[in-house]
Design a protein around this motif. Structure first.
Motif, short mmCIF file in Angstrom:
data_model
loop_
_atom_site.label_atom_id
_atom_site.label_comp_id
_atom_site.label_asym_id
_atom_site.label_seq_id
_atom_site.Cartn_x
_atom_site.Cartn_y
_atom_site.Cartn_z
N TYR A 149 -11.71 5.95 14.29
CA TYR A 149 -10.53 6.23 13.47
C TYR A 149 -9.85 4.91 13.07
CZ TYR A 149 -6.14 8.37 11.99
OH TYR A 149 -5.05 8.76 11.25
N GLU A 150 -9.72 4.02 14.07
CA GLU A 150 -9.03 2.76 13.76
C GLU A 150 -9.82 1.91 12.77
OE1 GLU A 150 -6.22 2.45 17.69
OE2 GLU A 150 -7.98 1.15 17.58
N ALA A 151 -11.14 1.96 12.89
CA ALA A 151 -11.97 1.19 11.95
C ALA A 151 -11.76 1.73 10.54
CB ALA A 151 -13.43 1.28 12.35
N LYS A 152 -11.68 3.06 10.44
CA LYS A 152 -11.50 3.69 9.13
C LYS A 152 -10.13 3.37 8.53
CE LYS A 152 -11.61 8.24 8.52
NZ LYS A 152 -12.00 9.62 8.76
N GLU A 153 -9.15 3.27 9.43
CA GLU A 153 -7.76 3.08 8.97
C GLU A 153 -7.40 1.61 8.75
OE1 GLU A 153 -5.01 5.74 8.79
OE2 GLU A 153 -6.96 6.49 8.21
N LYS A 154 -8.34 0.71 9.14
CA LYS A 154 -8.04 -0.72 9.15
C LYS A 154 -7.47 -1.22 7.83
CE LYS A 154 -10.35 -4.60 11.16
NZ LYS A 154 -11.70 -5.08 11.36
N SER A 155 -8.09 -0.80 6.74
CA SER A 155 -7.63 -1.32 5.45
C SER A 155 -6.68 -0.34 4.77
CB SER A 155 -8.83 -1.59 4.56
OG SER A 155 -9.59 -0.42 4.48
N ARG A 156 -6.12 0.55 5.57
CA ARG A 156 -5.23 1.56 4.99
C ARG A 156 -3.85 1.47 5.61
NH1 ARG A 156 -8.90 5.14 2.53
NH2 ARG A 156 -7.31 6.67 2.15
N THR A 157 -2.87 2.01 4.89
CA THR A 157 -1.51 2.04 5.42
C THR A 157 -1.12 3.49 5.67
OG1 THR A 157 -0.97 0.11 4.09
CG2 THR A 157 0.88 1.39 4.94
N SER A 158 -0.65 3.77 6.87
CA SER A 158 -0.22 5.13 7.19
C SER A 158 1.25 5.29 6.86
CB SER A 158 -0.40 5.43 8.68
OG SER A 158 -1.74 5.29 9.02
N VAL A 232 7.71 -2.94 0.02
CA VAL A 232 7.62 -2.49 1.41
C VAL A 232 6.20 -2.00 1.71
CG1 VAL A 232 8.49 -0.83 3.11
CG2 VAL A 232 10.07 -1.87 1.47
N SER A 233 5.66 -1.27 0.76
CA SER A 233 4.31 -0.75 0.91
C SER A 233 3.29 -1.90 1.05
CB SER A 233 4.04 0.06 -0.36
OG SER A 233 3.01 0.87 -0.26
N ALA A 234 3.43 -2.91 0.21
CA ALA A 234 2.50 -4.05 0.27
C ALA A 234 2.68 -4.83 1.57
CB ALA A 234 2.72 -4.96 -0.92
N LEU A 235 3.92 -5.00 2.02
CA LEU A 235 4.16 -5.72 3.27
C LEU A 235 3.51 -4.98 4.44
CD1 LEU A 235 7.92 -6.71 2.81
CD2 LEU A 235 5.96 -8.28 2.86
N ALA A 236 3.65 -3.65 4.42
CA ALA A 236 3.06 -2.85 5.51
C ALA A 236 1.55 -3.08 5.57
CB ALA A 236 3.37 -1.37 5.30
N GLY A 237 0.93 -3.16 4.38
CA GLY A 237 -0.52 -3.39 4.33
C GLY A 237 -0.87 -4.75 4.90
N GLU A 238 -0.12 -5.77 4.51
CA GLU A 238 -0.41 -7.13 4.98
C GLU A 238 -0.19 -7.23 6.49
OE1 GLU A 238 -1.53 -9.64 3.18
OE2 GLU A 238 -1.26 -8.89 1.13
N LEU A 239 0.85 -6.56 6.97
CA LEU A 239 1.21 -6.67 8.40
C LEU A 239 0.44 -5.66 9.26
CD1 LEU A 239 5.04 -6.92 7.77
CD2 LEU A 239 3.65 -8.75 8.75
N CYS A 269 6.47 -0.93 13.81
CA CYS A 269 6.34 -0.25 12.52
C CYS A 269 7.37 -0.78 11.54
CB CYS A 269 6.57 1.26 12.70
SG CYS A 269 8.28 1.71 13.07
N ILE A 270 7.28 -0.30 10.31
CA ILE A 270 8.34 -0.55 9.33
C ILE A 270 9.13 0.74 9.21
CG2 ILE A 270 8.79 -0.85 6.86
CD1 ILE A 270 6.65 -2.90 6.73
#
Ligand code: ATP
Length: 404
Positions: A149-158, A232-239, A269-270
């Protein structure tokens, strides 16, 4: 006499049943291990995702659809504008038996009743029984599902949004937006904010050693459609942090439920409080009817019991309407103003939108749009209508501007 015999026979049957059940339970416990996953817990998502990809399950015939994009509240609206991709899982219905490595697993899904509280989706449980397996094998399934699951979510933002039951609902998990897709002016400002966030996230000990609460607040303010939520969305992705969104204007929020929500968010989290002015134009405006009070808000974000180690972002179109107590230093450490497009932003945005556009065409757009007249959202809407034709987009833009 006959009556006594009937009673004795009744007792005999009951005893036999009880003994039979006890023996059955003992043998069952000996042979079968089980693990229960509740939809309130993260592990539920791991297992759901793992099961839906398990070959034995994907070859099945009867499925129930499970989707994590369930609720788009007012706060979810903006975050979801760019991509409407859902996480859809196909899961077996009722009881299912699957072969996993050397063992048989029995999977059952159950919906709790209303007495168990929470929203219907929150009451779901999934139980995995492993026949003849060990605890270690059961744990390895959980670990395996977590890693996958974590591998799948790695490049994603929840993205989680507070629902009407005051609990978090994961509304989306989407491919992270790159920071440079958000065109703000001056351009180095976005990177500065990102560096500031990184520095904060790495400074737990620094804060602790000085007795300063480990919290950082950002206020993003400016006209609608200028990129506050996008940033905010982009920062969450970067972080690589999940976003938890609360709309303070919800009438269902109370001091207790808001504090509970914040405590129930991930430790790192943000936390995004959108349109803070709508709920708290002044501290006295609320709240005879029992909703969230101003002091309830302040306590939850930085009272003694408030969580540490998360980034707080507040957005508003009307900074001037906010109560000074909400934005005093310590609650808001960084103030970022967003404006309608500067000429440079028009150039940058048009270039990134059309990709193979010529310099002359970009210059024509820059010349046509006076500084400070359009938000990027307005510009974007116009370009989207003519995504294959910069000249048509420019013509429409000119018409739009002349009518303003
Ligand atoms: N600076 C920007 N860079 C790139 N895209 C932008 C920018 N500003 C707005 N957009 C686009 O416009 C849309 C709305 O942007 P966004 O929701 O970030 O604006 P906002 O400032 O948060 O608006 P509001 O105040 O109404 O919440 C999104 O689709 C986003 O991609």
């Amino acid at each position: 006499m006959g009556g006594i015999a009937v009673v004795l026979a009744g007792i005999g049957v009951t005893m036999t049943r009880k003994i039979g059940k006890a023996c059955y339970d003992a043998v069952f416990r000996q042979l079968v291990l089980s693990a229960e996953f509740n939809s309130r817990d993260d592990s539920f998502r791991w297992i759901i995702s793992w099961l839906s990809e398990h070959p034995a399950v994907s070859d099945g015939k009867q499925f129930a659809v499970f989707t994590s994009l369930r609720y788009l509240g007012p706060a979810g609206r903006d975050l979801d504008r760019d991509e409407k991709k859902e996480d859809v899982y196909l899961l077996p219905t009722g009881w299912t038996m699957i072969r996993h490595k050397k063992h048989w697993l029995v999977v059952s899904r159950e919906q709790g009743d209303e007495k168990s509280g929470g929203s219907p989706k929150e009451r779901e449980t999934l139980t995995i029984y492993i026949i003849g397996g060990s605890k270690e094998e059961l744990l390895s399934i959980v670990r395996e599902s977590r890693l996958a699951y974590e591998a799948k979510e790695k490049s994603r933002t929840s993205i989680f949004v507070a629902d009407e039951y005051s609990s978090w609902n994961k509304i989306a998990s989407r491919i992270s937006r790159p920071l440079d897709s958000v065109v703000i002016w001056p351009p180095e400002r976005a990177q500065w904010i990102l560096n500031d966030c990184v520095r904060f996230m790495q400074a737990e000990e620094w804060y602790a050693s000085r007795g300063i609460p480990w919290r950082r607040g950002y206020l993003l303010y400016g006209p609608p459609g200028t990129g506050k939520t996008s940033l905010v969305s982009a920062l969450a992705g970067e972080l690589k942090l999940p976003i938890y969104v609360v709309s303070l204007s919800s009438s269902k929020l109370t001091d207790d439920s808001f504090a509970e929500l914040l405590n129930g968010s991930a430790p790192r989290c943000i936390l995004l409080l959108e349109d803070v002015d709508a709920a708290f134009r002044d501290r006295h405006a609320k709240n005879a009817s029992g909703g969230l009070t101003f002091s309830g808000l302040l306590n939850a974000i930085d009272g003694v019991a408030a969580q540490e180690g998360r980034l707080l972002f507040m957005t508003t179109n009307h900074r001037e309407l906010l109560d000074p107590a909400l934005i005093r230093p310590g609650r808001v450490d960084v103030d970022v103003r967003f404006d309608r497009c500067a000429k440079e932003q028009v150039g940058l945005y048009v270039r990134s939108f059309f990709r193979d556009i010529t310099d002359d065409e970009v210059d024509a757009f820059v010349e046509a749009v006076p500084s400070g007249t359009l938000s990027i959202a307005q510009l974007q809407a116009c370009l989207l209508r003519h995504r294959d034709s910069p000249p048509k987009a420019l013509a429409e833009l000119r018409t739009l501007l002349s009518s303003m």
